[in-house]
Motif scaffolding. Structure first.
Motif, PDB file in Angstrom:
ATOM      1  N   UNK A   1      27.823  -8.599  30.936  1.00 47.03           N
ATOM      2  CA  UNK A   1      26.599  -8.506  29.984  1.00 47.03           C
ATOM      3  C   UNK A   1      25.339  -8.350  31.046  1.00 47.03           C
ATOM      4  N   UNK A   2      24.838  -7.277  30.957  1.00 42.80           N
ATOM      5  CA  UNK A   2      23.621  -6.769  31.764  1.00 42.80           C
ATOM      6  C   UNK A   2      22.392  -6.680  31.021  1.00 42.80           C
ATOM      7  N   UNK A   3      22.193  -6.861  29.752  1.00 44.00           N
ATOM      8  CA  UNK A   3      20.915  -6.816  28.933  1.00 44.00           C
ATOM      9  C   UNK A   3      20.068  -8.001  29.355  1.00 44.00           C
ATOM     10  N   UNK A   4      18.938  -7.591  30.193  1.00 43.28           N
ATOM     11  CA  UNK A   4      18.120  -8.881  30.415  1.00 43.28           C
ATOM     12  C   UNK A   4      17.501  -9.354  29.159  1.00 43.28           C
ATOM     13  N   UNK A   5      16.861  -8.543  28.351  1.00 39.79           N
ATOM     14  CA  UNK A   5      16.093  -9.180  27.194  1.00 39.79           C
ATOM     15  C   UNK A   5      17.179  -9.560  26.126  1.00 39.79           C
ATOM     16  N   UNK A   6      18.586  -9.455  26.069  1.00 43.79           N
ATOM     17  CA  UNK A   6      19.394 -10.095  25.352  1.00 43.79           C
ATOM     18  C   UNK A   6      19.841 -11.267  25.912  1.00 43.79           C
ATOM     19  N   UNK A   7      19.738 -11.474  27.086  1.00 41.53           N
ATOM     20  CA  UNK A   7      20.062 -12.751  28.022  1.00 41.53           C
ATOM     21  C   UNK A   7      18.905 -13.611  27.603  1.00 41.53           C
ATOM     22  N   UNK A   8      17.543 -13.224  27.706  1.00 45.95           N
ATOM     23  CA  UNK A   8      16.377 -13.867  27.159  1.00 45.95           C
ATOM     24  C   UNK A   8      16.616 -14.689  25.886  1.00 45.95           C
ATOM     25  N   UNK A   9      17.008 -13.780  24.915  1.00 49.63           N
ATOM     26  CA  UNK A   9      17.274 -14.417  23.657  1.00 49.63           C
ATOM     27  C   UNK A   9      18.187 -15.246  23.576  1.00 49.63           C
ATOM     28  N   UNK A  10      19.458 -15.043  24.297  1.00 46.13           N
ATOM     29  CA  UNK A  10      20.604 -15.987  24.469  1.00 46.13           C
ATOM     30  C   UNK A  10      20.193 -17.409  24.993  1.00 46.13           C
ATOM     31  N   UNK A  11      19.183 -17.315  26.037  1.00 42.74           N
ATOM     32  CA  UNK A  11      18.613 -18.714  26.663  1.00 42.74           C
ATOM     33  C   UNK A  11      17.852 -19.177  25.634  1.00 42.74           C
ATOM     34  N   UNK A  12      17.001 -18.564  24.853  1.00 39.73           N
ATOM     35  CA  UNK A  12      16.354 -19.285  23.766  1.00 39.73           C
ATOM     36  C   UNK A  12      16.872 -19.825  22.685  1.00 39.73           C
ATOM     37  N   UNK A  13      18.206 -19.128  22.266  1.00 37.28           N
ATOM     38  CA  UNK A  13      19.126 -19.760  21.254  1.00 37.28           C
ATOM     39  C   UNK A  13      19.659 -21.005  21.770  1.00 37.28           C
ATOM     40  N   UNK A  14      20.106 -21.064  22.947  1.00 38.54           N
ATOM     41  CA  UNK A  14      20.890 -22.247  23.603  1.00 38.54           C
ATOM     42  C   UNK A  14      19.950 -23.436  23.591  1.00 38.54           C
ATOM     43  N   UNK A  15      18.734 -23.130  24.025  1.00 38.90           N
ATOM     44  CA  UNK A  15      17.492 -23.928  23.935  1.00 38.90           C
ATOM     45  C   UNK A  15      17.293 -24.719  22.806  1.00 38.90           C
TER      46      UNK A  15
ATOM     47  N   UNK B   1      19.301  -6.167  40.254  1.00 40.83           N
ATOM     48  CA  UNK B   1      18.575  -5.078  39.888  1.00 40.83           C
ATOM     49  C   UNK B   1      17.271  -5.034  40.867  1.00 40.83           C
ATOM     50  N   UNK B   2      17.017  -5.942  41.387  1.00 41.30           N
ATOM     51  CA  UNK B   2      15.869  -6.079  42.119  1.00 41.30           C
ATOM     52  C   UNK B   2      16.504  -5.187  43.707  1.00 41.30           C
ATOM     53  N   UNK B   3      17.678  -5.349  44.035  1.00 38.01           N
ATOM     54  CA  UNK B   3      18.217  -4.618  45.257  1.00 38.01           C
ATOM     55  C   UNK B   3      18.614  -3.278  44.920  1.00 38.01           C
ATOM     56  N   UNK B   4      18.860  -3.003  43.549  1.00 42.78           N
ATOM     57  CA  UNK B   4      18.980  -1.578  43.135  1.00 42.78           C
ATOM     58  C   UNK B   4      18.449  -1.391  41.883  1.00 42.78           C
ATOM     59  N   UNK B   5      17.012  -1.110  42.337  1.00 39.21           N
ATOM     60  CA  UNK B   5      16.154  -1.021  41.108  1.00 39.21           C
ATOM     61  C   UNK B   5      16.305  -0.024  39.897  1.00 39.21           C
ATOM     62  N   UNK B   6      16.242  -0.674  38.827  1.00 38.96           N
ATOM     63  CA  UNK B   6      16.407   0.124  37.561  1.00 38.96           C
ATOM     64  C   UNK B   6      15.102  -0.381  36.542  1.00 38.96           C
ATOM     65  N   UNK B   7      15.114   0.596  35.561  1.00 39.91           N
ATOM     66  CA  UNK B   7      13.780   0.325  34.644  1.00 39.91           C
ATOM     67  C   UNK B   7      14.218  -0.804  33.745  1.00 39.91           C
TER      68      UNK B   7
ATOM     69  N   UNK C   1      12.134  -3.595  30.590  1.00 39.52           N
ATOM     70  CA  UNK C   1      11.056  -3.423  29.639  1.00 39.52           C
ATOM     71  C   UNK C   1       9.971  -4.325  30.217  1.00 39.52           C
ATOM     72  N   UNK C   2      10.269  -5.440  30.604  1.00 36.73           N
ATOM     73  CA  UNK C   2       9.139  -6.264  31.319  1.00 36.73           C
ATOM     74  C   UNK C   2       9.249  -6.433  32.959  1.00 36.73           C
ATOM     75  N   UNK C   3       8.108  -6.724  33.703  1.00 38.37           N
ATOM     76  CA  UNK C   3       8.463  -6.757  35.204  1.00 38.37           C
ATOM     77  C   UNK C   3       9.779  -7.540  35.563  1.00 38.37           C
ATOM     78  N   UNK C   4      10.525  -7.061  36.513  1.00 37.57           N
ATOM     79  CA  UNK C   4      11.760  -7.764  36.849  1.00 37.57           C
ATOM     80  C   UNK C   4      11.440  -9.224  37.182  1.00 37.57           C
ATOM     81  N   UNK C   5      10.416  -9.436  37.814  1.00 38.51           N
ATOM     82  CA  UNK C   5      10.068 -10.779  38.362  1.00 38.51           C
ATOM     83  C   UNK C   5       9.791 -11.749  37.073  1.00 38.51           C
ATOM     84  N   UNK C   6       9.703 -11.267  35.910  1.00 32.51           N
ATOM     85  CA  UNK C   6       9.685 -12.025  34.620  1.00 32.51           C
ATOM     86  C   UNK C   6      11.203 -12.634  34.429  1.00 32.51           C
TER      87      UNK C   6
END
Length: 280
Positions: free
Chosen positions: A9-23, A45-51, A53-58
């Motif tokens: 599972x590599x959907x970053x925004x999806x993982x953010x939603x899962x984190x909020x749900x777990x919280x 993704x930092x080591x192999x840059x991809x686009x 939605x938000x800054x990768x550092x977020x």
């Protein structure tokens, strides 16, 4: 949530939603697992840059922030401290745009705020004056800050000074946003304040807080908070003033009226009657 296979599972925004749900569910071990996966995925993704939605550092910083919160909930303060150190210094991220730079600054600020809270939870009461000044200077941190202070006061059995008490009295949680993280702090703040007041035998304020929270929990449809308030008021009913008992009965009467209405019944103040006979 447990049925989700995170391995591919590599959907970053999806993982953010899962984190909020777990919280929101208070599932701290699962939150740590998801945060670790988000951390590894963002690092890849930092080591192999991809686009993104938000800054990768977020995503990288958010994974550490949430993991630290989970460790705090599990009272593993050493691991939270390690997470704070990591997201407090992300200056090594390269090729940042303005949004990325702002995100690093935001995480550095949150690291400072969380460090203050962690100091108190570890029993370092001497950190309280600086923390209070920090909250006065940054009122957006007042909600989590007061939760941290109340938790530490109950954990280490210390009394709050007049300055902290004034902050609590002035704090208006009704202005907080409808966000799962903030909602949790709202309900936690109300409950901790009740316990703190009652523990310190300030029954007038404690029961006043209980009545206020009871009304809010009903509005928020928070049954867990509602039950806690009912139980606490009943346990300390002997300390309630006549006006507080009257307010309590009024709240319960409104609940009864609302429930009976569904069956075309009403409560006239003494007994249950058909609604067409009129109700007080």
């Amino acid at each position: 949530m447990s049925e989700i296979d995170l391995r591919n599972y590599r959907d970053l925004d999806g993982l953010v939603k899962l984190l909020r749900m777990a919280y929101s569910l208070g599932n701290w071990p699962e939150l740590i697992d998801i945060a670790d996966h988000l951390h590894v995925t963002a690092r890849g993704m930092y080591e192999q840059p991809v686009h993104t939605e938000r800054p990768l550092v977020y995503y990288y910083g958010f994974s550490l922030l949430m993991k630290g919160i989970a460790f705090r909930k599990l009272k593993n303060y050493a691991e939270e401290r390690r997470c704070i150190r990591q997201y407090s210094d992300l200056g090594w991220f390269q090729n940042l745009d303005d949004d990325g730079i702002k995100e690093i600054q935001r995480l550095n600020f949150l690291a400072k705020a969380n460090s203050f809270g962690l100091d108190l939870l570890e029993g370092k009461v001497e950190a309280l004056p600086k923390y209070v000044q920090f909250l006065i200077d940054h009122p957006q941190e007042m909600a989590p800050g007061l939760v941290n202070i109340l938790e530490a006061a109950l954990l280490h059995d210390f009394d709050l000074n007049d300055e902290v008490d004034a902050l609590i009295e002035e704090f208006n949680p009704d202005t907080m946003e409808a966000d799962p993280l903030i909602f949790s702090r709202y309900t936690r703040f109300m409950y901790l304040l009740i316990i703190y007041r009652l523990r310190n035998q300030d029954y007038r304020k404690g029961l006043a807080c209980t009545l206020h929270a009871l009304d809010k929990y009903i509005h928020l449809k928070d049954m867990s908070g509602f039950k806690r308030c009912i139980a606490l008021f009943e346990m300390f009913r002997g300390y309630a003033s006549p006006s507080q008992i009257k307010e309590y009965q009024s709240i319960l009467s409104c609940i009864v009226q609302s429930e009976l209405m569904e069956d075309d019944m009403a409560f006239d103040g003494k007994q249950i009657v058909p609604s067409w006979e009129g109700a007080v």
